[in-house]
Write a protein that holds these residues in place. Structure first.
Motif, short mmCIF file in Angstrom:
data_model
loop_
_atom_site.label_atom_id
_atom_site.label_comp_id
_atom_site.label_asym_id
_atom_site.label_seq_id
_atom_site.Cartn_x
_atom_site.Cartn_y
_atom_site.Cartn_z
N THR A 97 8.18 -11.58 25.28
CA THR A 97 8.47 -10.65 26.34
C THR A 97 9.97 -10.57 26.26
OG1 THR A 97 7.01 -11.96 27.81
CG2 THR A 97 8.61 -10.58 28.79
N VAL A 98 10.24 -8.96 26.23
CA VAL A 98 11.60 -8.43 26.11
C VAL A 98 11.89 -7.27 26.83
CG1 VAL A 98 11.56 -8.85 23.33
CG2 VAL A 98 10.69 -6.77 24.08
N GLU A 99 13.15 -6.91 27.05
CA GLU A 99 13.55 -5.93 27.86
C GLU A 99 14.35 -4.78 26.80
OE1 GLU A 99 15.92 -7.78 30.76
OE2 GLU A 99 14.15 -8.92 31.61
N PRO A 100 13.64 -3.84 26.28
CA PRO A 100 14.02 -2.92 25.60
C PRO A 100 15.12 -2.16 26.63
CG PRO A 100 11.97 -3.05 25.22
CD PRO A 100 12.04 -3.58 26.27
N LYS A 101 16.01 -1.50 26.16
CA LYS A 101 17.16 -0.49 26.69
C LYS A 101 16.17 0.57 27.25
CE LYS A 101 21.15 -2.23 25.26
NZ LYS A 101 22.88 -1.77 24.50
N VAL A 102 15.36 1.18 26.30
CA VAL A 102 14.66 2.42 26.41
C VAL A 102 13.30 2.26 26.27
CG1 VAL A 102 16.68 4.04 26.45
CG2 VAL A 102 15.17 3.42 24.11
N LEU A 103 12.27 2.97 26.97
CA LEU A 103 10.90 2.75 26.55
C LEU A 103 10.44 4.20 25.85
CD1 LEU A 103 9.54 1.02 29.74
CD2 LEU A 103 10.27 0.12 27.38
N TYR A 104 11.14 4.58 24.77
CA TYR A 104 10.72 5.75 24.04
C TYR A 104 9.89 5.71 22.97
CZ TYR A 104 13.58 8.92 26.83
OH TYR A 104 14.15 9.93 27.86
N PHE A 105 8.52 5.53 23.28
CA PHE A 105 7.82 5.20 22.06
C PHE A 105 7.39 6.30 21.31
CE2 PHE A 105 7.14 1.77 25.32
CZ PHE A 105 7.42 0.81 24.73
N GLY A 106 7.65 7.57 21.52
CA GLY A 106 7.54 8.85 20.88
C GLY A 106 7.18 9.88 21.96
N THR A 107 8.30 10.74 22.30
CA THR A 107 7.98 11.72 23.37
C THR A 107 8.78 13.08 22.69
OG1 THR A 107 10.25 10.93 24.24
CG2 THR A 107 8.22 10.20 25.33
N PRO A 108 8.27 14.23 23.19
CA PRO A 108 8.57 15.35 22.54
C PRO A 108 9.99 15.74 23.06
CG PRO A 108 6.82 15.96 24.07
CD PRO A 108 7.07 14.35 23.83
N VAL A 109 10.65 16.33 22.19
CA VAL A 109 12.04 16.96 22.59
C VAL A 109 11.88 18.34 23.00
CG1 VAL A 109 14.37 17.39 21.68
CG2 VAL A 109 13.20 15.18 20.99
N VAL A 110 12.54 18.62 24.13
CA VAL A 110 12.91 20.08 24.60
C VAL A 110 14.12 20.41 24.99
CG1 VAL A 110 10.40 20.06 25.22
CG2 VAL A 110 12.18 19.62 26.89
N LEU A 111 14.35 21.57 24.99
CA LEU A 111 15.80 22.19 25.46
C LEU A 111 15.50 22.84 26.67
CD1 LEU A 111 17.16 23.68 21.89
CD2 LEU A 111 18.37 21.89 23.48
N VAL A 134 16.38 20.60 14.47
CA VAL A 134 17.16 19.22 14.72
C VAL A 134 18.52 19.41 14.61
CG1 VAL A 134 16.54 18.16 12.61
CG2 VAL A 134 16.73 16.86 14.39
N ALA A 135 19.04 19.86 13.80
CA ALA A 135 20.57 19.94 13.63
C ALA A 135 21.08 20.55 14.83
CB ALA A 135 21.03 20.51 12.46
N ALA A 136 20.59 21.61 15.28
CA ALA A 136 21.19 22.66 16.37
C ALA A 136 20.93 21.54 17.54
CB ALA A 136 20.61 23.81 16.44
N LEU A 153 9.14 18.25 17.45
CA LEU A 153 10.00 17.08 17.10
C LEU A 153 9.88 16.04 18.04
CD1 LEU A 153 12.60 16.58 15.37
CD2 LEU A 153 14.06 17.49 17.27
N ILE A 154 9.88 14.71 17.60
CA ILE A 154 9.99 13.65 18.58
C ILE A 154 11.01 12.67 18.56
CG2 ILE A 154 8.45 11.47 18.69
CD1 ILE A 154 6.63 13.91 19.45
N MET A 155 11.08 12.27 19.79
CA MET A 155 12.34 11.26 19.94
C MET A 155 11.60 10.10 20.07
SD MET A 155 15.39 9.87 20.27
CE MET A 155 16.33 11.42 20.38
N LYS A 156 11.93 9.09 19.10
CA LYS A 156 11.40 7.57 19.08
C LYS A 156 12.51 6.71 19.22
CE LYS A 156 8.11 7.12 15.99
NZ LYS A 156 7.30 6.70 14.77
#
Length: 213
Positions: free
Chosen positions: A4-18, A73-75, A177-180
């Protein structure tokens, strides 16, 4: 075995948008985020309440979601630590954020008109135009987070991503592009070293890209 842990974020794989939104002077603010999902023609977004994007959308609900592919991604990373607000918290300043009124230029991206009002990103393969229907606080009064409900009114897709009947987007050609957690991924492999990852030794950030600044 599991722990049992407490990660700082729960970003298991979400799409990136602008996100494109309208500033009080009528200019377009551009902000990266990675808390978005869709059901039907409704998009649900998650952002920090202090973000310039949220302030804009409270007053002017017109919005464009510019979906991002690995070529961008660089932009995207060039504006990850920029904000459209002159006022920022000490914690943001400590993480390296700075004010930038023209994030299109800072990112090296091209402005394009939209029917929604805010300018869209020409390089984005998919643009979703619409308006915000509701903004709700989430996580309690001390979270400084909110959810935004968007109605998608127009979908603009690069032609090479469309299947023959124009009703479907080819899932093999479209590679979001995914943020994990704190890194960008494309096709399951690391795509770019995120500037945001440098801030993880500093005071906790509620969400990495989803600031919507």
């Amino acid at each position: 075995m599991k722990r049992t842990v407490e990660p700082k974020v729960l970003y298991f794989g979400t799409p990136v948008v602008l996100i494109s939104s309208l500033n009080p002077d009528g200019s377009t603010n551009l902000a990266p985020m990675s808390s978005a999902w869709w059901l039907g023609y409704t998009a649900m977004l998650g952002m920090g309440t202090s973000a310039q994007t949220v302030k804009n959308l409270v007053e002017r609900p017109e919005i464009v979601l510019n979906l991002v592919d690995p070529d961008m991604v660089a932009a995207l990373d060039r504006i990850a630590l920029l904000t459209g607000s002159r006022e920022m918290s000490d914690s943001k300043r400590a993480r390296g954020y700075r004010y930038e009124p023209d994030k299109f230029a800072a990112a090296g991206l091209t402005r394009a008109p939209s029917e929604a009002g805010p300018e869209s990103v020409l390089e984005s393969p998919i643009n979703l135009e619409g308006r915000i229907e509701a903004i709700r606080e989430i996580g309690g009064p001390d979270s400084h987070l909110c959810s935004l409900e968007m109605t998608v009114e127009r979908v603009r897709v690069r032609e090479d991503l469309l299947m023959s009947n124009d009703r479907y987007i080819d899932p093999l050609r479209w590679d979001p592009l995914i943020m994990k957690f704190t890194e960008y991924f494309a096709g399951g492999t690391p795509a770019y070293a995120s500037s945001l990852a440098r801030g993880w030794q500093m005071p906790p950030m509620p969400i990495p890209v989803a600031s919507g600044d």
